[in-house]
Design an enzyme around this catalytic site. Structure first.
Site, PDB file in Angstrom:
ATOM      1  N   LEU A  22       0.819  -1.217   0.000  1.00  0.00           N
ATOM      2  CA  LEU A  22       0.000   0.000   0.000  1.00  0.00           C
ATOM      3  C   LEU A  22       0.848   1.259   0.000  1.00  0.00           C
ATOM      4  CD1 LEU A  22      -2.775  -1.017   2.575  1.00  0.00           C
ATOM      5  CD2 LEU A  22      -2.910  -1.036   0.062  1.00  0.00           C
ATOM      6  N   GLY A  23       2.040   1.165   0.549  1.00  0.00           N
ATOM      7  CA  GLY A  23       2.889   2.354   0.597  1.00  0.00           C
ATOM      8  C   GLY A  23       4.210   2.047   1.274  1.00  0.00           C
ATOM      9  N   GLY A  25       7.604   4.101   3.347  1.00  0.00           N
ATOM     10  CA  GLY A  25       8.063   5.324   3.984  1.00  0.00           C
ATOM     11  C   GLY A  25       9.371   5.098   4.710  1.00  0.00           C
ATOM     12  N   GLY A  26       9.814   6.149   5.425  1.00  0.00           N
ATOM     13  CA  GLY A  26      11.098   6.073   6.101  1.00  0.00           C
ATOM     14  C   GLY A  26      11.130   5.079   7.240  1.00  0.00           C
ATOM     15  N   MET A  27       9.959   4.710   7.770  1.00  0.00           N
ATOM     16  CA  MET A  27       9.924   3.778   8.897  1.00  0.00           C
ATOM     17  C   MET A  27       9.515   2.376   8.488  1.00  0.00           C
ATOM     18  SD  MET A  27      10.919   5.581  11.453  1.00  0.00           S
ATOM     19  CE  MET A  27      10.431   4.666  12.902  1.00  0.00           C
ATOM     20  N   VAL A  30       3.962  -0.577   4.257  1.00  0.00           N
ATOM     21  CA  VAL A  30       2.600  -0.932   4.649  1.00  0.00           C
ATOM     22  C   VAL A  30       2.044  -1.890   3.601  1.00  0.00           C
ATOM     23  CG1 VAL A  30       0.279  -0.079   5.161  1.00  0.00           C
ATOM     24  CG2 VAL A  30       2.282   1.292   5.787  1.00  0.00           C
ATOM     25  N   LYS A  45       1.919  -3.044   8.866  1.00  0.00           N
ATOM     26  CA  LYS A  45       3.093  -2.197   8.668  1.00  0.00           C
ATOM     27  C   LYS A  45       4.337  -2.930   9.143  1.00  0.00           C
ATOM     28  CE  LYS A  45       5.127   2.327   9.155  1.00  0.00           C
ATOM     29  NZ  LYS A  45       4.940   3.742   9.494  1.00  0.00           N
ATOM     30  N   ASP A 143       4.054  12.320  14.593  1.00  0.00           N
ATOM     31  CA  ASP A 143       4.347  12.240  13.152  1.00  0.00           C
ATOM     32  C   ASP A 143       3.090  12.561  12.340  1.00  0.00           C
ATOM     33  OD1 ASP A 143       6.138  11.921  11.056  1.00  0.00           O
ATOM     34  OD2 ASP A 143       5.649   9.808  10.790  1.00  0.00           O
TER      35      ASP A 143
END
Length: 410
Positions: A22-23, A25-27, A30, A45, A143
């Site tokens: 789904l996506g 990111g930096g962490m 997902v 996640k 965040d």
């Protein structure tokens, strides 16, 4: 242990079958997954800490993620993407979250361009409700940004991703003092190393709504430390499209958390923007916004790791800047006080002289320049008059001599 279902899907914790990404990111990443026990879709996640952190910091973040995800799982609110569970697989924490059929505010703005103020106000009210619920549970999100605000087809919003959330009283720093977050949406007090409190989320909400209505974050210099310096010491970039939202955003983006707009103040102002002007009242005189902005990337979403040395340098620079401003203000105050003191001393001396019966002090004579100008003007009057008198006198004397000669008196 992870497994394969035989259909090419990896299964986490023997229960959650991964399907699509789904996506990222930096962490972490997902995933859309299927809960094979409850037979429902969930968002999983995978916390990978792709930002540059040390092994010790990675362990601290892993432990913190496990602890705070369990705390976030207590939240039950319609505008919070619920955390169902947190599991550990291959030494990494995985957050099992509610799958929300919506798109992030970041994606919407990048594809459609900036939203109108009323739509952004509606989103802001929903996120504000979510933050209220989190803060009441003692959780600071830390965040809040467009990528973590999901907006459905009706325009309502849901706050997600408590991956770096913290309970009130916990430290926002890792063991080596590194700061993790997105600088463009990070409150000044976090950049100064202060303990995260609920006002940091209100600042981030203001920055998020700013990006939604303006199409860009309020602070972004393209580099983490330059952006943080801007957050700490500069005003937000001028607002061109915010209209009635501008005062709300300025209240949320106040650098001093003690003077920052509270949740109740922000809610009242956002409700006023959403409702529009009362019937029959003249429309507010807002400056016409520029032509519609073409869709494109919204900067500032990247999660960064800021080293403790950089934070100390930032604190030193910001203190020097604030010190310079403070010295200028103090100098002006000293000058005003000196003028007031001198004026008061002269007035006191005048009052004492009056009590003793002394004649009032005469004012200082005028400066010499005006007197020179007056003498200059009189000279042009006196000289012609004297010349005329002398000429007349000579004429009279000449006439007397001529008469005497005529009558033989000389």
């Amino acid at each position: 242990m992870s497994a394969d279902t035989g259909r090419g899907h990896r299964v986490i914790a023997g229960r959650y079958a991964l399907t699509d990404v789904l996506g990222r990111g930096g962490m972490g990443t997902v995933w859309l997954a299927t809960d094979q026990v409850l037979e429902r879709n969930v968002a999983l996640k995978e916390i990978t800490f792709s930002v540059d952190v040390s092994a010790e910091e990675r362990e601290v973040l892993r432990e913190r993620t496990m602890r705070e995800a369990r705390a976030a799982a207590r939240l039950d609110h319609p505008h919070v993407a619920r955390v169902y569970d947190v599991v550990e697989e291959d030494g990494k924490p995985w957050l099992v979250m509610e799958h929300v059929s919506a798109r992030s505010l970041q994606e919407i703005v990048e594809e459609r361009g900036p939203l109108d103020p009323q739509a952004v106000a509606k989103i802001g009210l929903d996120v504000l409700d979510a933050l209220d619920a989190a803060h009441e549970a003692g959780i600071v999100h830390r965040d809040v940004k467009p990528a973590n605000v999901l907006v459905d087809r009706t325009g309502h919003a849901c706050l997600t991703d408590f991956g770096i959330a913290t309970t009130t009283g916990d430290s926002s720093l890792t063991t080596h003092g590194a700061l993790i977050g997105s600088p463009s949406y990070m409150a000044p007090e976090r950049a100064n190393g202060e303990e995260p409190r609920p006002p940091v989320d209100l600042w981030s909400l203001g920055a998020t709504l700013y990006a939604g209505v303006e199409g860009r974050p309020p602070f972004d210099k393209g580099e983490a430390m330059a952006t943080l310096m801007s957050v700490v010491s500069e005003h937000p970039a001028p607002m061109l499209r915010a209209g009635p939202l501008e005062s709300v955003l300025r209240g949320l983006l106040t650098k001093d958390p003690a003077r920052r707009a509270t949740a109740s103040q922000a809610r009242r102002d956002l409700q006023a923007v959403l409702a529009g002007p009362p019937p029959g009242s003249p429309p507010p005189q807002w400056t016409a916004p520029p032509p519609p902005q073409a869709p494109g990337p919204v900067a500032g979403d990247k999660v960064e790791r800021i080293d403790s040395e950089d934070l100390r340098a930032l604190a030193s620079a910001s203190k020097a800047l604030l010190g310079s401003v403070a010295r200028d203000i103090a100098g002006r105050r000293r000058e005003r006080k000196a003028e007031e003191r001198d004026g008061g001393r002269r007035n006191a001396q005048q009052r004492v002289a009056e009590k003793r019966g002394a004649p009032p002090r005469r004012p200082e004579p005028p400066v010499a320049e005006p007197r020179r100008k007056r003498r200059f003007k009189r000279r042009w009057v006196v000289v012609p008059v004297l010349t005329t008198v002398i000429v007349v006198a000579l004429l009279l004397v000449g006439a007397a001599v001529g008469l005497a000669l005529l009558f033989g008196l000389l």
